[in-house]
Scaffold this active site. Structure first.
Site, short mmCIF file in Angstrom:
data_model
loop_
_atom_site.label_atom_id
_atom_site.label_comp_id
_atom_site.label_asym_id
_atom_site.label_seq_id
_atom_site.Cartn_x
_atom_site.Cartn_y
_atom_site.Cartn_z
N SER A 114 36.77 -78.83 -1.95
CA SER A 114 36.45 -80.26 -1.96
C SER A 114 36.00 -80.71 -3.35
O SER A 114 36.38 -81.79 -3.82
CB SER A 114 35.35 -80.55 -0.94
OG SER A 114 35.77 -80.20 0.35
N ASP A 159 29.00 -69.95 3.79
CA ASP A 159 29.29 -68.64 3.23
C ASP A 159 28.43 -68.27 2.03
O ASP A 159 28.38 -67.11 1.64
CB ASP A 159 30.77 -68.56 2.80
CG ASP A 159 31.71 -68.58 4.00
OD1 ASP A 159 31.26 -68.24 5.10
OD2 ASP A 159 32.88 -68.95 3.81
N ARG A 294 28.28 -72.14 12.64
CA ARG A 294 28.23 -73.44 11.94
C ARG A 294 27.36 -74.47 12.65
O ARG A 294 26.85 -75.39 12.03
CB ARG A 294 29.63 -74.04 11.84
CG ARG A 294 30.56 -73.38 10.88
CD ARG A 294 31.80 -74.25 10.69
NE ARG A 294 32.77 -73.60 9.84
CZ ARG A 294 32.73 -73.63 8.51
NH1 ARG A 294 31.75 -74.27 7.91
NH2 ARG A 294 33.65 -73.03 7.80
N ILE A 526 1.11 -66.67 6.25
CA ILE A 526 1.81 -67.93 6.51
C ILE A 526 1.28 -69.05 5.63
O ILE A 526 1.94 -70.08 5.46
CB ILE A 526 1.72 -68.33 7.99
CG1 ILE A 526 0.30 -68.74 8.38
CG2 ILE A 526 2.24 -67.22 8.90
CD1 ILE A 526 0.21 -69.42 9.73
N ASN A 529 -0.46 -68.80 -0.02
CA ASN A 529 -1.51 -69.17 -0.97
C ASN A 529 -1.91 -68.01 -1.88
O ASN A 529 -3.06 -67.94 -2.32
CB ASN A 529 -2.75 -69.65 -0.20
CG ASN A 529 -3.35 -68.55 0.67
OD1 ASN A 529 -2.67 -67.60 1.05
ND2 ASN A 529 -4.63 -68.69 0.99
N GLU A 625 -4.75 -78.42 7.60
CA GLU A 625 -5.94 -78.40 8.45
C GLU A 625 -7.25 -78.66 7.72
O GLU A 625 -8.22 -79.13 8.32
CB GLU A 625 -6.03 -77.07 9.20
CG GLU A 625 -6.03 -75.85 8.29
CD GLU A 625 -5.90 -74.55 9.07
OE1 GLU A 625 -6.04 -74.59 10.30
OE2 GLU A 625 -5.66 -73.51 8.44
#
Length: 761
Positions: A114, A159, A294, A526, A529, A625
């Site tokens: 494209s 891909d 996909r 998670i 930091n 938080e």
């Protein structure tokens, strides 16, 4: 008000080629950024076919036209193959249709084909315009207004095959689909002690099969860049047999749809199943995942990164001039990168040529150094223990592995990698149950290859983890435990408390000689930091969990006129809040790093009220938080509700510990594996040299680096429990541009770096 420099500029956005999850996020960002920058966006429906057909296929878009599409797969503006656009007459028609709409700036989202067609169209544009004038289809006056076509590309391809960018839109989502399927199939296979052959996409690029093999714990993988040599059938069968003998209940083989052997012969999933049946007298099951890779909801990464790309591509195309080169907006090291389109496409297509010419080593190197390294890592992780026998010599160094801090998805993956990579390096790996407390209590045992079978895919932490930092008065017991267990080195996988624990031990080495051993910290939290690492193990899974919850909150809230305030975890680090806010389409995000006062809250409340009065049905607020001690979630909810005067209601909730749960995402599995591979290799060298280095490892951009523990405080803001420098804060200005059409927001240009390097996963 000063008129925008982009007033009167019109740009088109189109998606072309195969669809990819995350295209909608990019389209949304292009539309809303262009509106905020004062330009007029148009969607070119069904790709280049829409440009050829013109009329209603070229549709002006408003802000609300791209609402609620972040979590949709595919592309809402459509994509289609266009035989007409391949012909000069079709391109001339497309040129006329664009000019008639006043469009000579395009953001094209698609694959290398494209983007190649787009560049050819750009180069032909002056000739096509001249032909239209000669044919009397447009006037010379109109032609003079559009002498050039300015384009910017964004790569959408599951891909991940475009050279020059770390990740293409849709790849993370496709990999997640594959790994989810492998996890599910593995459960069935283990129940019946079966072998499954799983075919995945990747006709010319081995990224999906290779990374899914590592993340999914496959026994064998076939990729275009690393084809099997003659006799592969016997080699595969023997490895599968040895794996079962070592304790595996199932066998998984991954094959790329474009897999070939070293002689260029196509290898099908049926060929592999036949080889297994012939040599092992076992009927292998075949699963071809196909287009399920996909489809579906895009992952968090395939929302926030395409949003960033669309934002950057819009500013790039609106700032372009007739002399501007054709570029792709890609991503390197989590930053936007300007990639020369022609060179990148040529380099991408050259990989297929290298494979065709059987120069497989060069083909693999063209994918990036980390691709090659992951090929090696996969061989180590999938190697049966019988083939490793003899590597552990008498007197081998003993490395203890333990977790410290809050739970992070991917801790098990890291521990598994440490055992198998450590055994391959000739080290004896010990597992410590229950963090430093468990070490002091003597909960230490040798870990074998079979002990960690299946750990990579489990949430939680099989070795357990505790947040407590050892006290100074416990150092003596800790030192005795190290000596009693003959521990030669520590590999500590965990969060900030793990880092502070090891830092404290290093500072006391003079008083406690047992601490004079090599120590390596691997980031797993998670909160994201930790110093020295831009991403920590677990934060991608937590982000996906948070976005999953926010999606459902939005569905609930949209059913009635409602504002919802949600708290994300992270304490005073706003990574989860900001990134989940971008990925979920939040209208407002509050961070500890960005100070907020009553005047700000009052302004937000006034905007909230006005927007509901104008017809809004949903307003999502995300805060980390500990964004503010006083202005907490409940406070914001009360203010917004009292100011609403009944126009809407307000609900609030903390997303809570669901962010820590579940199986680790493919990204977290791969990150854990990469970091531990480098950590173990570094420890092995330190032990070999008889040194006592204490280091923490991390991924900064595409590079994995180590830093001395005793210099940790140079990078760490201890009071706020986060690094001084946080790369993701530069994304904060994106939120008001793509989510809050106030009209008083001046879009901040995000830096776009120039890059001609090959991609490095």
């Amino acid at each position: 008000m000063t008129p925008s420099p982009n007033a009167g500029k019109r740009l088109g956005v189109l998606t072309s080629g195969g669809d990819a999850q995350g295209m909608n996020a990019a389209v949304r960002a292009v539309v809303r950024t262009s509106l905020e920058m004062g330009a007029t966006p148009f969607a070119i429906m069904e790709g280049w076919q829409g440009a050829v057909e013109g009329g209603e296929r070229i549709k002006q878009l408003e802000w609300s036209d791209v609402s609620s599409i972040l979590n949709e797969g595919g592309t809402i503006i459509g994509t289609a193959r266009s035989p007409e656009f391949r012909e000069r007459e079709g391109r001339r028609t497309a040129c006329r249709n664009l000019i008639e709409r006043g469009i000579n700036r395009l953001v094209v989202i698609g694959g290398d084909g494209s983007l190649t067609g787009t560049n050819a169209f750009r180069n032909e544009w002056p000739e096509l315009v001249a032909e239209l004038v000669e044919m009397g289809e447009i006037s010379q006056e109109l032609a003079d207004q559009y002498p050039a076509l300015m384009i910017v590309g964004i790569v959408g391809s599951i891909d991940n095959d475009m050279v020059g960018t770390d990740m293409t839109i849709g790849t993370d989502s496709a990999l997640t689909r594959i790994v989810d399927a492998i996890d599910d199939i593995s459960a069935t296979a283990a129940s019946h002690q079966r072998t499954f052959v799983i075919e995945v996409m990747g006709r010319h690029c081995g990224y999906l099969p290779l990374m899914s093999a590592v993340a999914g714990g496959a026994d064998y993988v076939f990729t275009p860049e690393d084809p099997p040599r003659p006799g592969w059938e016997d080699d595969m069968a023997e490895k599968l047999r040895l794996g079962r003998e070592a304790g595996r209940r199932e066998s998984i083989v991954i094959v790329a749809e474009g897999a070939m052997d070293a002689d260029g012969n196509h290898i099908t999933s049926q060929d592999i199943a036949d080889a297994i049946e012939e040599r092992l007298n076992e009927s292998a099951r075949i699963t071809i995942l196909g287009h399920v890779q996909r489809g579906g909801i895009p992952t968090a990464y395939d929302r926030w990164m395409p949003t960033l790309m669309g934002y950057g591509a819009t500013q790039e195309v609106l700032n372009a001039t007739a002399d501007s080169p054709a570029n792709i907006i890609g991503v390197r090291n989590n930053r936007l990168t300007r990639i020369p389109l022609v060179e990148s496409v040529a380099a991408t297509r050259n990989v297929a040529n290298l494979v065709a010419s059987k120069d497989f080593e060069a083909a693999a190197k063209s994918r990036g150094s980390s691709f090659v390294k992951m090929m090696n890592i996969n061989r180590i992780l999938s190697e049966p223990p019988q083939n490793m026998s003899g590597k552990i010599k008498e007197g081998a160094k003993r490395v203890a592995v333990l977790h410290v801090g809050g739970l992070a998805p991917g801790m098990n993956t890291a521990a598994r990698a440490a055992v198998r990579i450590g055994l391959d390096a000739g080290l004896q790996i010990l597992g410590v149950q229950g963090s430093f407390g468990g070490l002091m209590d003597g909960n230490v045992r040798e870990l074998t290859w079979a002990d960690v079978e299946g750990w990579a895919f489990k949430g939680g932490a099989e070795l357990g983890t505790r947040r407590r930092v050892p006290k100074v008065e416990e150092y003596y017991a800790l030192g005795r435990a190290i000596e009693n267990n003959n521990i030669d080195a520590l590999l500590v996988i965990g969060g900030l408390n793990a880092y502070l624990s090891v830092y404290g031990m290093v500072k006391e080495r003079d008083r406690y000689p047992a601490f004079n051993i090599p120590m390596m910290l691997v980031p797993a939290t998670i909160d994201n930091n930790l110093p020295g690492s831009e991403l920590s193990i677990g934060c991608d899974t937590a982000l996906n969990n948070a976005v999953w919850a926010l999606d459902r909150i939005k569905e609930s809230a949209a059913a009635s006129r409602r504002c919802f305030v949600a708290d994300a975890m992270g304490r005073k680090c706003g990574y989860l809040a900001l990134m989940s806010g971008i990925a979920a389409g939040a209208e407002k995000v509050y961070l500890n790093e960005k100070s907020t006062d009553l005047a700000d809250i009052s302004k937000d409340a006034a905007y909230l009220k006005e927007s509901f009065r104008a017809g809004r049905r949903l307003f999502l607020v995300v805060r980390n938080e500990e964004a503010h001690d006083t202005y907490n979630r409940e406070f914001l909810a009360r203010v917004f509700e009292s100011e609403g005067e009944g126009l809407y209601d307000v609900r609030h909730a903390a997303l809570g510990h669901l962010q820590q749960g579940g199986a680790p995402s493919p990204f977290d599995r791969l990150l854990a594996t990469r970091l531990v591979f480098e950590a173990v290799a570094k420890l092995a060298k330190i032990l070999e040299k008889g040194r006592k280095d204490a280091l923490y490892i991390g991924q900064s951009g595409s590079k994995i680096e180590t830093f001395p523990v005793d210099r940790m405080m140079d990078q760490l803001d201890v009071e706020n429990r986060r690094p001084y420098e946080q790369w993701w804060l530069s994304l904060y200005p994106v939120i008001p541009v793509v989510s809050m059409p106030r009209g008083d927001v001046i879009p901040v240009e995000i830096p776009i770096e120039n890059s001609t390097e090959t991609m490095d996963y």
